[in-house]
Design a protein around this motif. Structure first.
Motif, PDB file in Angstrom:
ATOM      1  N   SER A 560     113.583  58.917 113.647  1.00 39.63           N
ATOM      2  CA  SER A 560     114.447  58.426 114.598  1.00 39.63           C
ATOM      3  C   SER A 560     114.299  58.159 116.049  1.00 39.63           C
ATOM      4  O   SER A 560     114.894  57.809 116.729  1.00 39.63           O
ATOM      5  N   VAL A 561     113.001  58.702 116.481  1.00 39.21           N
ATOM      6  CA  VAL A 561     112.630  58.302 117.871  1.00 39.21           C
ATOM      7  C   VAL A 561     111.331  57.336 117.886  1.00 39.21           C
ATOM      8  O   VAL A 561     110.664  57.125 116.674  1.00 39.21           O
ATOM      9  N   ASP A 562     111.266  56.697 119.085  1.00 41.86           N
ATOM     10  CA  ASP A 562     110.038  55.883 119.084  1.00 41.86           C
ATOM     11  C   ASP A 562     109.046  56.587 119.603  1.00 41.86           C
ATOM     12  O   ASP A 562     107.857  56.158 119.225  1.00 41.86           O
ATOM     13  N   GLU A 563     109.338  57.496 120.494  1.00 42.37           N
ATOM     14  CA  GLU A 563     108.138  58.352 120.879  1.00 42.37           C
ATOM     15  C   GLU A 563     108.589  59.833 121.005  1.00 42.37           C
ATOM     16  O   GLU A 563     109.686  60.216 120.975  1.00 42.37           O
ATOM     17  N   ALA A 564     107.635  60.725 120.880  1.00 40.78           N
ATOM     18  CA  ALA A 564     107.787  62.251 120.858  1.00 40.78           C
ATOM     19  C   ALA A 564     106.870  62.808 121.782  1.00 40.78           C
ATOM     20  O   ALA A 564     105.637  62.663 122.000  1.00 40.78           O
ATOM     21  N   MET A 565     107.318  64.159 122.567  1.00 38.15           N
ATOM     22  CA  MET A 565     106.373  65.018 123.056  1.00 38.15           C
ATOM     23  C   MET A 565     106.351  66.355 122.551  1.00 38.15           C
ATOM     24  O   MET A 565     107.487  66.949 122.576  1.00 38.15           O
ATOM     25  N   VAL A 566     105.205  66.810 122.194  1.00 33.66           N
ATOM     26  CA  VAL A 566     105.252  68.356 121.581  1.00 33.66           C
ATOM     27  C   VAL A 566     104.957  69.166 122.686  1.00 33.66           C
ATOM     28  O   VAL A 566     103.922  69.010 123.371  1.00 33.66           O
ATOM     29  N   VAL A 567     105.704  70.094 122.999  1.00 32.40           N
ATOM     30  CA  VAL A 567     105.617  71.017 123.947  1.00 32.40           C
ATOM     31  C   VAL A 567     105.065  72.598 123.405  1.00 32.40           C
ATOM     32  O   VAL A 567     105.781  72.913 122.519  1.00 32.40           O
ATOM     33  N   GLU A 568     103.846  72.960 123.911  1.00 31.67           N
ATOM     34  CA  GLU A 568     103.473  74.077 123.315  1.00 31.67           C
ATOM     35  C   GLU A 568     102.673  74.616 124.225  1.00 31.67           C
ATOM     36  O   GLU A 568     101.773  74.211 124.889  1.00 31.67           O
ATOM     37  N   MET A 569     102.488  76.260 124.207  1.00 27.39           N
ATOM     38  CA  MET A 569     101.630  76.792 124.974  1.00 27.39           C
ATOM     39  C   MET A 569     100.137  77.293 124.351  1.00 27.39           C
ATOM     40  O   MET A 569      99.873  78.300 123.999  1.00 27.39           O
ATOM     41  N   GLY A 587     100.991  60.556 114.206  1.00 19.37           N
ATOM     42  CA  GLY A 587      99.894  60.794 115.141  1.00 19.37           C
ATOM     43  C   GLY A 587     100.062  59.831 116.404  1.00 19.37           C
ATOM     44  O   GLY A 587      99.766  60.427 117.604  1.00 19.37           O
ATOM     45  N   GLU A 588     100.536  58.424 116.306  1.00 18.33           N
ATOM     46  CA  GLU A 588     100.671  57.845 117.096  1.00 18.33           C
ATOM     47  C   GLU A 588     101.892  57.656 118.051  1.00 18.33           C
ATOM     48  O   GLU A 588     102.031  57.175 119.125  1.00 18.33           O
ATOM     49  N   PRO A 629      97.169  62.702 125.135  1.00 13.48           N
ATOM     50  CA  PRO A 629      97.875  61.524 124.802  1.00 13.48           C
ATOM     51  C   PRO A 629      97.998  61.378 123.078  1.00 13.48           C
ATOM     52  O   PRO A 629      97.072  62.122 122.541  1.00 13.48           O
ATOM     53  N   ALA A 630      98.988  60.709 122.675  1.00 14.73           N
ATOM     54  CA  ALA A 630      99.194  60.238 121.433  1.00 14.73           C
ATOM     55  C   ALA A 630      97.868  59.589 120.740  1.00 14.73           C
ATOM     56  O   ALA A 630      97.085  58.873 121.538  1.00 14.73           O
ATOM     57  N   ALA A 631      97.665  59.429 119.510  1.00 19.56           N
ATOM     58  CA  ALA A 631      96.329  58.956 118.913  1.00 19.56           C
ATOM     59  C   ALA A 631      96.339  57.377 119.526  1.00 19.56           C
ATOM     60  O   ALA A 631      97.721  56.731 119.175  1.00 19.56           O
ATOM     61  N   GLY A 632      95.328  56.983 119.638  1.00 20.29           N
ATOM     62  CA  GLY A 632      95.620  55.355 120.035  1.00 20.29           C
ATOM     63  C   GLY A 632      95.896  54.922 121.713  1.00 20.29           C
ATOM     64  O   GLY A 632      95.954  53.969 121.943  1.00 20.29           O
ATOM     65  N   ASP A 633      96.665  56.099 122.323  1.00 21.30           N
ATOM     66  CA  ASP A 633      96.923  55.857 123.668  1.00 21.30           C
ATOM     67  C   ASP A 633      95.781  55.742 124.332  1.00 21.30           C
ATOM     68  O   ASP A 633      94.735  56.462 124.304  1.00 21.30           O
TER      69      ASP A 633
END
Lengths: 633, 311
Positions: A560-569, A587-588, A629-633
């Motif tokens: 449902s999203v074009d892009e996502a940011m995974v936040v973790e410590m 991954g992209e 960054p995401a894979a390929g960025d």
């Protein structure tokens, strides 16, 4: 009235900062506010800079917030080392000097003149910095005041009195809590100090600051408790009455709470020689019919990998809790990190299967600990609750009614003697404990030692239906497949029969997603709210099911999203790796926002991460977080 | 009604009940001393009135670990060195069970050495039988903690430079309240010692000398033994810690030189077991914990009651 108060009390370890803040947080809660606490402390018993932050507001608070607006600096009474050459030197000024960077504009500083020298204060340029930031500084001789009416240690009480006066708070709740905690001369002296401090401020100072304690009200009774409390109470309500452990920060809190309460509840608690023994004891108790648990932090959990695998192979129910702290090795004992995820998921030899839940809040810590027991006893496998030093130690108010549940001492797929008499046995009369032929949901019901007609052998080797060591290929495939496929049955149950363990928030139609897990949830949730208020369109999900992974839910979210940011410590994007492994793609789409400096995320850092990632890619985030960054960025 | 009706059942018990009817047949080598342990247990258990279903045997890894495959009781075959923590928790969870742990000298004195010390220290009410053949058998003949100094093996080709462990002295020092040594070549005494150990109320450690005809042909364990209790030369007061210690000291020094003393070395009937100590301080429930889960009248305190301190 102000929107929110973030009160930071700073001092030396062992100076009573923790207990003082606990009581003050409770007073704020009783006055009708929502509270959230954050604790920062060194791995030392006495001395060394420590602080506790209490965020209080008239609305729900889910994180420590950004910075703070009230500093009560008490000085470090243990800092003065008698040996002048001591490596840590003079730290008395630290509770003041170390805390200035995050103090918001217009904030208040109260510091104990009695414990720091004028030269020290001059050396940190306090006057100029206060001017620049519009800080309101109140030097008070808290130590002197405490000495005059009681003892020096009571300067915490003086500090609370000063705070209450400056924030225009009623003293009623503070007095009540003091009366609950102490009595006699000690109480009298403390009350005197409290009032003296309160009156001195009101008489001697004119306030120019705008900050006041927020006002709020609760419709139902609230309880202030920590993640460790919630896990311990979850275990109690799940019918757990056996715990074995070895002390290690931060897991010790859960261990201590249960050890202190079990004697009155008919439970058994054992402090043993090491963590291998601890997990093995929990396993032995479970084998004999008790609902049992053990736990540790990273280094201790490492030792538990043997009993963990044995529990899987012998299909013995077991709950382990793993409280993460910064690693590798002994790392930073009192600092949080989410760095043990992969370790907990894959520890132990062979194709092993276990359930792993990562609660993200006090409420979830309670719920998911109960769920871990239920699943472990129904499906006969180990269930792990993974959380961290942050969730372990933070306190938040929770509606008391949330906990009003019936205890669940049900032993799951364990048979009674009547049922055993009817169950399948082999020619020798042994119970077919590991019967793969009629296994419903891949579970073979078990018996307990001492039951009639239930004799079998539990072994860590591959085994036949009655438990004898077997290397027969057909039996091996049948047993292995059944054990592994339990996870599919569990996933099915979690998806179909229960409310999701994942928490969603933000704008459902957004095409940018933020994904997080565990204790980072609160800060992410708040950042998503803030971004949406500022005109962005973002949604978020906090994932709790680590194994079995919620494939359908996460696929839907990522689709449902074009892009996502995974936040973790952590530094290696372990959770993003898990998503990619489990779903085999995306991954992209996924960028990581990582923090591993020993301090948890603040919402502003996540907002900034979003801005850097989406709007302004040339900008660098602050030095405390890192973008992968995401894979390929 | 109890949920564990097999416990305390009073009837005539045949030793054949302890033999699995179908499979498996022991895979120990011909002439292995481990058969002696199996036999003495099968004889001792009916003698002390235990039914197969009230006994839990917990084993580790190695040839000794297979004991409960060939003995028809409830069994838990655990992992290398970990039989004791599993066994003592099973006893704490259900104090009515008869718990017997067994392991080898590598398993129990090597990798499980730490657990051995602490289980003896706490004096858990259970029996611990160590198959001591002074060698790693199942992994094919490596030097073990009890192998004599100078013992040559593939992993210590020039001969072991280590002094062997003294298991009896170790458990006595750690706190075991029953310490004995017996040998597979001495079946009558072995049965008696095992029966006594099971009936003993506390941690009963039996160092059971079991010859390994395949990997340790040199071992002196099967030289003629002397029964301490029957010998006038070695009479000592088994209830006296110092005398017992002295006797162990002498014996453990000469074990590999041709003299083997077996029998009871130390018996302390007065020392309360860990279970009794724990009950005395109020940390062990009266009703066995495991029973409670089947007790419909049991009261389950809720965390809700604890919440008051947080409001």
């Amino acid at each position: 009235m102000s929107d929110e108060l973030i009160w930071r009390i700073a001092g030396g370890s062992g100076d009573g900062i923790d207990s003082t803040s606990q009581n003050f947080a409770k007073a704020l809660m009783r006055s009708g506010l929502d509270v959230f606490t954050h604790r920062h402390y060194p791995s030392r018993i006495r001395g060394g800079h420590t602080y506790v932050e209490i965020r209080a507001a008239d609305h729900e608070v889910q994180s420590r917030g950004d910075g703070y607006n009230f500093l009560l600096s008490l000085g470090d009474s243990f800092a003065r080392n008698p040996q002048e050459e001591a490596y840590y030197g003079n730290e008395e000024i630290k509770p003041l000097s170390e805390n200035l960077d995050d103090l918001r504009e217009g904030g208040i500083i109260v510091y104990d003149e009695g414990l720091v020298s004028e030269e020290d204060v001059e050396a940190i340029d306090l006057e100029a910095r206060a001017e620049e930031n519009d800080w309101h500084v109140f030097p008070m001789d808290l130590r002197g005041l405490a000495r005059e009416h009681g003892r020096e240690v009571m300067r915490n009480t003086a500090g609370v009195g000063v705070t209450a006066a400056l924030l225009d708070m009623d003293l009623e709740h503070i007095e009540d809590l003091m009366s609950d905690a102490m009595g006699g001369d000690v109480l009298e002296a403390n009350l005197e100090i409290l009032h003296e401090a309160y009156d001195t401020v009101n008489e001697e100072y004119e306030f120019e600051h705008e900050l006041r304690a927020p006002e709020g009200s609760h419709e139902t009774e609230q309880a202030l408790l920590s993640g460790s409390n919630a896990i311990a109470y979850g275990a109690i309500d799940a019918g757990c009455r056996f715990i074995a452990g070895y002390p290690m920060t931060p897991w010790t809190d859960v261990f201590t709470i249960l050890a202190q309460n079990f004697p009155d509840m008919g439970g058994v608690s054992e402090q043993v020689e090491d963590e291998i023994a601890a997990a093995a004891l929990a396993l032995g108790a479970s084998h004999a019919g008790a609902k049992a648990m053990s736990g540790s932090s990273g280094g201790g959990f490492a030792l538990m990998s043997e009993p963990l695998g044995l529990a899987e192979m012998t299909e013995t129910p077991l709950v382990l809790v793993e409280s993460m702290r910064a690693g590798p090795s002994t790392g930073m004992p009192t600092k949080p990190e989410q760095g043990d995820l992969e370790f907990v998921l894959y520890t132990s030899q062979g194709d092993s299967s276990r359930v792993v839940f990562a609660p993200s809040s006090i409420e979830e810590a309670y719920e998911q600990t109960r769920l871990a027991f239920e699943i472990a006893w129904d499906y006969q496998l180990p269930a792990i609750v993974i959380y961290d030093q942050k969730l372990s130690g933070e306190n938040k108010n929770v509606d008391v009614e949330f906990f009003d549940r019936q205890p669940k001492p049900d032993l799951g797929s364990t048979l009674t003697e009547d049922e055993l008499a009817e169950a399948a046995h082999d020619a020798s009369g042994k119970f077919k404990r590991f019967n793969y032929e009629d296994a419903e949901n891949n579970v073979a019901p078990r018996s307990l030692p001492g039951q009639k007609d239930g004799r079998y052998l539990a072994t860590g080797n591959e085994h036949s239906p009655v438990g004898h060591i077997s290397e027969d290929p057909d039996n091996r495939v049948a047993q292995m497949t059944r054990r592994i496929e339990k996870l599919d049955s569990i996933r099915e149950e979690l998806d179909e029969e229960r409310d999701s363990n994942q928490t969603y928030y933000g704008d459902e139609t957004a095409d940018y997603g933020i994904i997080t897990w565990g204790s980072s949830h609160g800060a992410v949730n708040e950042a998503v709210e803030r971004l949406n208020e500022n005109g962005h369109s973002v949604k978020g999900v906090s994932v709790s099911d680590m194994m079995p992974f919620p494939e359908a839910e996460m696929t839907e979210f990522l689709e449902s999203v074009d892009e996502a940011m995974v936040v973790e410590m952590n530094a290696t994007a372990q959770f993003r790796g898990l998503i990619q492994k489990e779903l085999g793609r995306y991954g992209e789409k996924m960028t990581s926002l990582l923090k591993y400096n020993g301090n948890p995320f603040e919402p502003a850092e996540i907002v900034e991460g979003y801005e850097v990632n989406v709007a302004d890619e040339d900008r660098q985030p602050t030095a405390q977080v890192r973008i992968e960054p995401a894979a390929g960025d | 009604m109890s949920a564990f009706n097999a416990i305390g059942e009073e009837r005539e018990i045949d030793r054949d009940e302890f033999t699995p009817g179908v499979e498996p047949q022991p895979t120990w080598c011909p002439g292995c001393g481990d058969f002696g342990v199996l036999k003495s247990l099968k004889q001792a258990l009916p003698e002390v009135g235990k039914t197969p279903e009230e006994v839990l045997t917990v084993t580790g890894i190695g040839c000794s670990g297979k004991l409960n495959s060939y003995l028809d009781t409830y069994g838990f075959h655990t992992i290398h060195g970990r039989s004791l923590p599993v066994a003592r928790a099973a006893k704490l969870a259900n104090t009515d069970l008869e718990v017997i742990a067994a392991g080898g000298d590598g398993d129990g004195y090597g990798i499980g050495g730490n657990h051995f010390i602490h289980t003896a220290r706490e004096n858990h009410d259970m029996t611990y039988i160590v198959f001591n053949n002074e060698i790693f058998g199942l992994t094919k003949g490596q030097t073990s903690p009890t192998s004599p100094k100078g013992h040559k093996s593939k992993t210590q080709p020039s001969g072991s430079a280590k002094t062997p462990l003294r298991p009896l002295s170790l458990s006595l020092t750690a706190g075991a309240s029953y310490v004995a040594r017996t040998a597979a070549v001495n079946p009558n005494q072995a049965k008696e010692i095992i029966a006594e150990a099971i009936e003993h109320d506390g941690f009963a450690h039996v160092d059971f000398l079991t010859q390994c005809p395949t990997w340790n042909k040199d071992a002196r364990q099967y030289v003629p033994y002397i029964d301490i209790q029957e010998s006038d030369d070695y009479d000592h007061d088994v209830t006296d810690r110092r005398e017992a210690a002295e006797m162990m000291h002498e014996t453990e020094d000469v074990l590999n030189e041709g003299t083997v003393l077996t029998g009871r070395y130390y018996v302390d009937e007065d020392r309360p077991s860990y279970q009794e100590e724990k009950s005395a301080v109020g940390e062990l429930p009266e009703q066995p914990l495991a029973e409670r889960y089947f007790d419909e009248d049991a009261e389950w305190e809720r965390s809700y009651d604890l919440l008051e301190r947080h409001t």
